[in-house]
Write an enzyme that holds these catalytic residues in place. Sequence first.
Site, mmCIF file in Angstrom:
data_model
loop_
_atom_site.group_PDB
_atom_site.id
_atom_site.type_symbol
_atom_site.label_atom_id
_atom_site.label_comp_id
_atom_site.label_asym_id
_atom_site.label_seq_id
_atom_site.Cartn_x
_atom_site.Cartn_y
_atom_site.Cartn_z
ATOM 1 N N ASP A 202 1.021 -1.433 -0.201
ATOM 2 C CA ASP A 202 -0.006 0.139 -0.018
ATOM 3 C C ASP A 202 1.112 1.472 0.056
ATOM 4 O OD1 ASP A 202 -2.532 1.384 -0.090
ATOM 5 O OD2 ASP A 202 -2.447 1.194 2.053
ATOM 6 N N ASN A 207 1.689 6.953 3.012
ATOM 7 C CA ASN A 207 2.748 5.953 3.935
ATOM 8 C C ASN A 207 4.094 6.108 3.419
ATOM 9 O OD1 ASN A 207 0.456 4.517 4.979
ATOM 10 N ND2 ASN A 207 0.154 3.086 3.467
ATOM 11 N N ASP A 219 3.489 1.549 7.984
ATOM 12 C CA ASP A 219 2.195 0.950 7.810
ATOM 13 C C ASP A 219 2.370 -0.164 6.830
ATOM 14 O OD1 ASP A 219 -0.345 0.049 7.873
ATOM 15 O OD2 ASP A 219 -1.200 1.771 7.141
#
Length: 315
Positions: A202, A207, A219
């Site tokens: 992701d 992030n 994350d």
Amino acid sequence: MSDETPYARLTPDLVLDAVSACGLWPDGRLLGLNSYENRVWQVGLEDASPVIAKFYRPQRWSDAAILEEHAFAQELAEAELPVVAPCVFGGRTLLHHDGYRYTLSPRHGGRAPSLESADQLEWLGRLIARMHAVGSRSAFAHRGRLDRDSLIAQPMHAVLASSLLPSALGERYRQAVQRVDRAVAARFDAVGPVRTLRLHGDCHPGNVLWTDAGPHFVDLDDARMGPAVQDLWMLAHDEQAMEALLEGYASMRDFDHAELALIPALRTMRQVHYAGWIAARWHDPAFPAAFPFAAEARWWEQHITDLHEQADELE
């Protein structure tokens, strides 16, 4: 705990008690951070830097899958990658308190990267290549893969089973997703076999945090197996940005340029998954407040139109 309101009992006192259970001394300062899938707090400590307490959504990941995430983060940190890894207490990174699973990690602040800067994009490309070099050493056993079942079929069923999608749009939605699924499958078949590895999963700008020392990644909650390009395309807003990312990437690791043809398929899968994620989580009180548009028929009408446009591009 109810599956529909999994965080109903996660009060500030419970968060502080969970941190205290690790032998730390909270000073009472709590700051809720932006997270919907899990619940994440910055917790102030007496005579120490704050920690980040992440409480995992019940029943989403198994303990084994969460521990794989932690092990991957630790492996990356040991390879001197700028990744925030969980803290260890009594030999454990996955902690339990009053029915919740959680982890604590150091607080590392920062700002968003400048994705208009070729220098920053090349820097990110080099770091992602180094991350992938570590990720290619072994495979996840419990965290699954980036595939059509998890990103198309399961989200579609979540939408069709929810009350969000107007009944008059049900068949149109089903047909749009099925068309997308066929187009995505055809694109993967056309590209042929690609190497898969352990990914961040992701890797969007939210992030990646930038400081004067450079970027660091946060994350890894969506880490899974997939093609290398998955960790690149969300940072590239146009072809020049992708060229800069790949310039940095190629200086550290080979990249299969055939994977670039997967980007429209990966983007489309993410769109389908996004709608399914909202539908599946709608009973969590945080979701109607954060995504009120999903309760409107016109949003679903536009979503169906967008899916057909994505299918047109793929076909």
